[in-house]
Design a protein around this motif. Structure first.
Motif, PDB file in Angstrom:
ATOM      1  N   LYS A 175       0.833  -1.203   0.000  1.00 32.01           N
ATOM      2  CA  LYS A 175       0.000   0.000   0.000  1.00 32.01           C
ATOM      3  C   LYS A 175       0.869   1.255   0.000  1.00 32.01           C
ATOM      4  CE  LYS A 175      -3.691   2.330   2.590  1.00 32.01           C
ATOM      5  NZ  LYS A 175      -4.612   2.256   3.746  1.00 32.01           N
ATOM      6  N   GLN A 176       0.540   2.184  -0.902  1.00 29.09           N
ATOM      7  CA  GLN A 176       1.227   3.464  -0.975  1.00 29.09           C
ATOM      8  C   GLN A 176       0.248   4.578  -0.580  1.00 29.09           C
ATOM      9  OE1 GLN A 176       4.643   3.636  -1.729  1.00 29.09           O
ATOM     10  NE2 GLN A 176       4.545   1.404  -1.582  1.00 29.09           N
ATOM     11  N   GLU A 177       0.327   5.726  -1.218  1.00 30.69           N
ATOM     12  CA  GLU A 177      -0.478   6.861  -0.780  1.00 30.69           C
ATOM     13  C   GLU A 177      -1.957   6.706  -1.143  1.00 30.69           C
ATOM     14  OE1 GLU A 177       1.255   8.054  -4.815  1.00 30.69           O
ATOM     15  OE2 GLU A 177       1.948   7.048  -3.007  1.00 30.69           O
ATOM     16  N   THR A 178      -2.793   7.229  -0.265  1.00 32.55           N
ATOM     17  CA  THR A 178      -4.237   7.199  -0.472  1.00 32.55           C
ATOM     18  C   THR A 178      -4.684   8.475  -1.158  1.00 32.55           C
ATOM     19  OG1 THR A 178      -4.579   5.832   1.487  1.00 32.55           O
ATOM     20  CG2 THR A 178      -6.492   7.023   0.657  1.00 32.55           C
ATOM     21  N   ARG A 179      -5.478   8.307  -2.211  1.00 29.55           N
ATOM     22  CA  ARG A 179      -6.053   9.456  -2.906  1.00 29.55           C
ATOM     23  C   ARG A 179      -7.505   9.599  -2.453  1.00 29.55           C
ATOM     24  NH1 ARG A 179      -3.114   8.700  -8.874  1.00 29.55           N
ATOM     25  NH2 ARG A 179      -0.989   8.713  -8.018  1.00 29.55           N
ATOM     26  N   ARG A 180      -8.315  10.286  -3.237  1.00 27.33           N
ATOM     27  CA  ARG A 180      -9.676  10.562  -2.775  1.00 27.33           C
ATOM     28  C   ARG A 180     -10.477   9.276  -2.583  1.00 27.33           C
ATOM     29  NH1 ARG A 180     -14.622  11.846  -4.993  1.00 27.33           N
ATOM     30  NH2 ARG A 180     -13.815  11.578  -7.103  1.00 27.33           N
ATOM     31  N   THR A 181     -10.535   8.442  -3.603  1.00 19.48           N
ATOM     32  CA  THR A 181     -11.320   7.208  -3.497  1.00 19.48           C
ATOM     33  C   THR A 181     -10.475   5.969  -3.745  1.00 19.48           C
ATOM     34  OG1 THR A 181     -11.969   7.275  -5.831  1.00 19.48           O
ATOM     35  CG2 THR A 181     -13.422   8.367  -4.244  1.00 19.48           C
ATOM     36  N   ARG A 182      -9.236   6.148  -4.201  1.00 15.62           N
ATOM     37  CA  ARG A 182      -8.395   5.007  -4.536  1.00 15.62           C
ATOM     38  C   ARG A 182      -7.036   5.101  -3.861  1.00 15.62           C
ATOM     39  NH1 ARG A 182     -10.901   1.981  -8.450  1.00 15.62           N
ATOM     40  NH2 ARG A 182     -12.702   3.009  -9.379  1.00 15.62           N
ATOM     41  N   VAL A 183      -6.357   3.969  -3.825  1.00 15.04           N
ATOM     42  CA  VAL A 183      -5.043   3.900  -3.189  1.00 15.04           C
ATOM     43  C   VAL A 183      -4.025   3.455  -4.241  1.00 15.04           C
ATOM     44  CG1 VAL A 183      -3.662   2.819  -1.376  1.00 15.04           C
ATOM     45  CG2 VAL A 183      -6.092   3.281  -0.982  1.00 15.04           C
ATOM     46  N   ARG A 184      -2.907   4.166  -4.297  1.00  8.78           N
ATOM     47  CA  ARG A 184      -1.821   3.774  -5.197  1.00  8.78           C
ATOM     48  C   ARG A 184      -1.084   2.610  -4.550  1.00  8.78           C
ATOM     49  NH1 ARG A 184       3.610   6.001  -6.443  1.00  8.78           N
ATOM     50  NH2 ARG A 184       4.005   5.771  -8.682  1.00  8.78           N
ATOM     51  N   CYS A 185      -1.036   1.479  -5.257  1.00  7.19           N
ATOM     52  CA  CYS A 185      -0.446   0.268  -4.700  1.00  7.19           C
ATOM     53  C   CYS A 185       0.621  -0.271  -5.641  1.00  7.19           C
ATOM     54  CB  CYS A 185      -1.517  -0.805  -4.480  1.00  7.19           C
ATOM     55  SG  CYS A 185      -2.824  -0.301  -3.338  1.00  7.19           S
ATOM     56  N   LYS A 186       1.696  -0.769  -5.056  1.00  7.12           N
ATOM     57  CA  LYS A 186       2.800  -1.320  -5.834  1.00  7.12           C
ATOM     58  C   LYS A 186       2.736  -2.841  -5.812  1.00  7.12           C
ATOM     59  CE  LYS A 186       7.877  -1.462  -5.960  1.00  7.12           C
ATOM     60  NZ  LYS A 186       9.108  -1.001  -5.284  1.00  7.12           N
ATOM     61  N   GLU A 187       2.712  -3.450  -7.012  1.00  7.59           N
ATOM     62  CA  GLU A 187       2.796  -4.905  -7.083  1.00  7.59           C
ATOM     63  C   GLU A 187       4.252  -5.286  -6.811  1.00  7.59           C
ATOM     64  OE1 GLU A 187       1.718  -8.738  -9.894  1.00  7.59           O
ATOM     65  OE2 GLU A 187       1.986  -6.779 -10.822  1.00  7.59           O
ATOM     66  N   VAL A 188       4.466  -6.091  -5.807  1.00  8.87           N
ATOM     67  CA  VAL A 188       5.825  -6.381  -5.348  1.00  8.87           C
ATOM     68  C   VAL A 188       6.654  -7.083  -6.427  1.00  8.87           C
ATOM     69  CG1 VAL A 188       7.183  -7.680  -3.644  1.00  8.87           C
ATOM     70  CG2 VAL A 188       5.113  -6.436  -2.938  1.00  8.87           C
ATOM     71  N   LYS A 189       6.090  -8.039  -7.110  1.00  9.39           N
ATOM     72  CA  LYS A 189       6.853  -8.832  -8.079  1.00  9.39           C
ATOM     73  C   LYS A 189       7.287  -8.015  -9.289  1.00  9.39           C
ATOM     74  CE  LYS A 189       6.692 -13.152 -10.735  1.00  9.39           C
ATOM     75  NZ  LYS A 189       5.876 -14.359 -11.061  1.00  9.39           N
ATOM     76  N   SER A 190       6.372  -7.228  -9.858  1.00  5.95           N
ATOM     77  CA  SER A 190       6.671  -6.492 -11.093  1.00  5.95           C
ATOM     78  C   SER A 190       7.177  -5.075 -10.859  1.00  5.95           C
ATOM     79  CB  SER A 190       5.420  -6.424 -11.980  1.00  5.95           C
ATOM     80  OG  SER A 190       4.418  -5.625 -11.361  1.00  5.95           O
ATOM     81  N   GLY A 191       6.867  -4.522  -9.678  1.00  4.58           N
ATOM     82  CA  GLY A 191       7.225  -3.134  -9.413  1.00  4.58           C
ATOM     83  C   GLY A 191       6.265  -2.142 -10.040  1.00  4.58           C
ATOM     84  N   LYS A 192       5.208  -2.633 -10.672  1.00  6.40           N
ATOM     85  CA  LYS A 192       4.226  -1.761 -11.316  1.00  6.40           C
ATOM     86  C   LYS A 192       3.258  -1.207 -10.276  1.00  6.40           C
ATOM     87  CE  LYS A 192       4.246  -4.067 -15.831  1.00  6.40           C
ATOM     88  NZ  LYS A 192       3.419  -4.797 -16.829  1.00  6.40           N
ATOM     89  N   TYR A 193       2.688  -0.037 -10.598  1.00  6.94           N
ATOM     90  CA  TYR A 193       1.747   0.615  -9.689  1.00  6.94           C
ATOM     91  C   TYR A 193       0.320   0.510 -10.229  1.00  6.94           C
ATOM     92  CZ  TYR A 193       5.629   2.514  -7.027  1.00  6.94           C
ATOM     93  OH  TYR A 193       6.743   2.637  -6.244  1.00  6.94           O
ATOM     94  N   TYR A 194      -0.609   0.330  -9.316  1.00  8.56           N
ATOM     95  CA  TYR A 194      -2.019   0.211  -9.670  1.00  8.56           C
ATOM     96  C   TYR A 194      -2.840   1.065  -8.713  1.00  8.56           C
ATOM     97  CZ  TYR A 194      -0.549  -3.925 -12.299  1.00  8.56           C
ATOM     98  OH  TYR A 194       0.072  -4.776 -13.168  1.00  8.56           O
ATOM     99  N   LEU A 195      -3.987   1.525  -9.199  1.00  8.00           N
ATOM    100  CA  LEU A 195      -4.930   2.239  -8.341  1.00  8.00           C
ATOM    101  C   LEU A 195      -6.034   1.270  -7.935  1.00  8.00           C
ATOM    102  CD1 LEU A 195      -5.253   5.698 -10.131  1.00  8.00           C
ATOM    103  CD2 LEU A 195      -4.027   5.181  -8.009  1.00  8.00           C
ATOM    104  N   VAL A 196      -6.187   1.079  -6.636  1.00 11.91           N
ATOM    105  CA  VAL A 196      -7.179   0.142  -6.104  1.00 11.91           C
ATOM    106  C   VAL A 196      -8.153   0.927  -5.231  1.00 11.91           C
ATOM    107  CG1 VAL A 196      -7.538  -1.954  -4.747  1.00 11.91           C
ATOM    108  CG2 VAL A 196      -5.443  -1.689  -6.104  1.00 11.91           C
ATOM    109  N   HIS A 197      -9.431   0.641  -5.365  1.00  9.70           N
ATOM    110  CA  HIS A 197     -10.418   1.352  -4.560  1.00  9.70           C
ATOM    111  C   HIS A 197     -10.153   1.101  -3.080  1.00  9.70           C
ATOM    112  CE1 HIS A 197     -14.196   2.877  -3.013  1.00  9.70           C
ATOM    113  NE2 HIS A 197     -14.400   3.416  -4.187  1.00  9.70           N
ATOM    114  N   LYS A 198     -10.254   2.160  -2.280  1.00  8.57           N
ATOM    115  CA  LYS A 198      -9.886   2.019  -0.867  1.00  8.57           C
ATOM    116  C   LYS A 198     -10.841   1.135  -0.066  1.00  8.57           C
ATOM    117  CE  LYS A 198     -11.836   6.558   0.413  1.00  8.57           C
ATOM    118  NZ  LYS A 198     -11.445   7.904   0.895  1.00  8.57           N
ATOM    119  N   MET A 199     -12.032   0.849  -0.625  1.00 12.79           N
ATOM    120  CA  MET A 199     -12.952  -0.059   0.053  1.00 12.79           C
ATOM    121  C   MET A 199     -12.813  -1.495  -0.446  1.00 12.79           C
ATOM    122  SD  MET A 199     -14.396   1.781   2.298  1.00 12.79           S
ATOM    123  CE  MET A 199     -15.689   0.654   2.848  1.00 12.79           C
ATOM    124  N   ALA A 200     -11.843  -1.762  -1.330  1.00 15.36           N
ATOM    125  CA  ALA A 200     -11.621  -3.127  -1.824  1.00 15.36           C
ATOM    126  C   ALA A 200     -11.274  -4.044  -0.662  1.00 15.36           C
ATOM    127  CB  ALA A 200     -10.512  -3.127  -2.859  1.00 15.36           C
TER     128      ALA A 200
END
Length: 205
Positions: A175-200
């Motif tokens: 888990k990285q920084e929280t935005r308004r409705t989503r959270v910036r998350c880093k996939e550990v294996k690939s190093g890629k970033y994704y936006l995931v809804h904070k209520m997921a």
């Protein structure tokens, strides 16, 4: 009822609250569309699409939603369908035309015969000025989540601390920084970033 109408009626009745089946099927019958039950998607609960080359629009709704979330998502997408038929894609997807259509289509469903009191109270407030994503309204998202199937290992992403790792769709994230409705998350294996809804709902490591 034709055979196809019976199929659609049955498909709707499997997923929405029992007392809403007639109203929901009535929306389909007024302006028919291809209705697809989709596998769970973290990026969206449902969608609407219409290709100029195709006669019918397509609406999808995720199969893993509880009946109340499913119904709200269904009507949300039907509102897109009605607006598209009227304006042929010339207006903003979630602008005034869609808000007005969504409010009008949703109103008959906003009764205690269909929604539990907690959801109905939050839904009535949300529908005053509905947003593009129903889960962006935290009050409504929490009320709806109370009716999700319980997995004792899961918590909402919102509950995790910054930097904490978690599993989602069999992948490890941080888990990285929280935005308004989503959270910036880093996939550990690939190093890629994704936006995931904070209520997921996720499984902490």
């Amino acid at each position: 009822m034709t055979h196809y109408e019976k199929q659609i009626h049955h498909r709707i009745s499997r997923f929405v609250p029992e007392n809403s089946v007639g109203l929901a099927f009535g929306l389909w019958k007024k302006k028919p569309f291809r209705f697809v039950i989709a596998k769970a998607r973290n990026s969206k609960l449902g969608d609407f699409r219409k290709k100029p080359s195709e006669d019918w629009a397509v609406i999808t709704v995720n199969e893993n939603l509880n009946p109340y979330s499913f119904l709200i998502t269904f009507v949300h997408e039907v509102a897109h369908h009605w607006v598209y038929e009227k304006h042929n894609g010339r207006v903003s997807p979630h602008g005034k035309e869609w808000k007005d259509a969504f409010k009008a289509l949703m109103l008959p469903f906003q009764t205690p015969d269909i929604f539990p009191e907690g959801i109905l109270r939050a839904l009535n407030l949300y529908m005053i000025n509905p947003k593009a994503a129903s889960l962006s309204d935290i009050r409504l998202a929490k009320a709806l989540k109370a009716y999700d199937p319980i997995n004792p290992d899961e918590v909402s992403l919102l509950e995790l601390a910054h930097g904490q790792k978690f599993m989602l769709e069999n992948r490890l994230f941080e888990k990285q920084e929280t935005r308004r409705t989503r959270v910036r998350c880093k996939e550990v294996k690939s190093g890629k970033y994704y936006l995931v809804h904070k209520m997921a709902m996720i499984i902490p490591e």
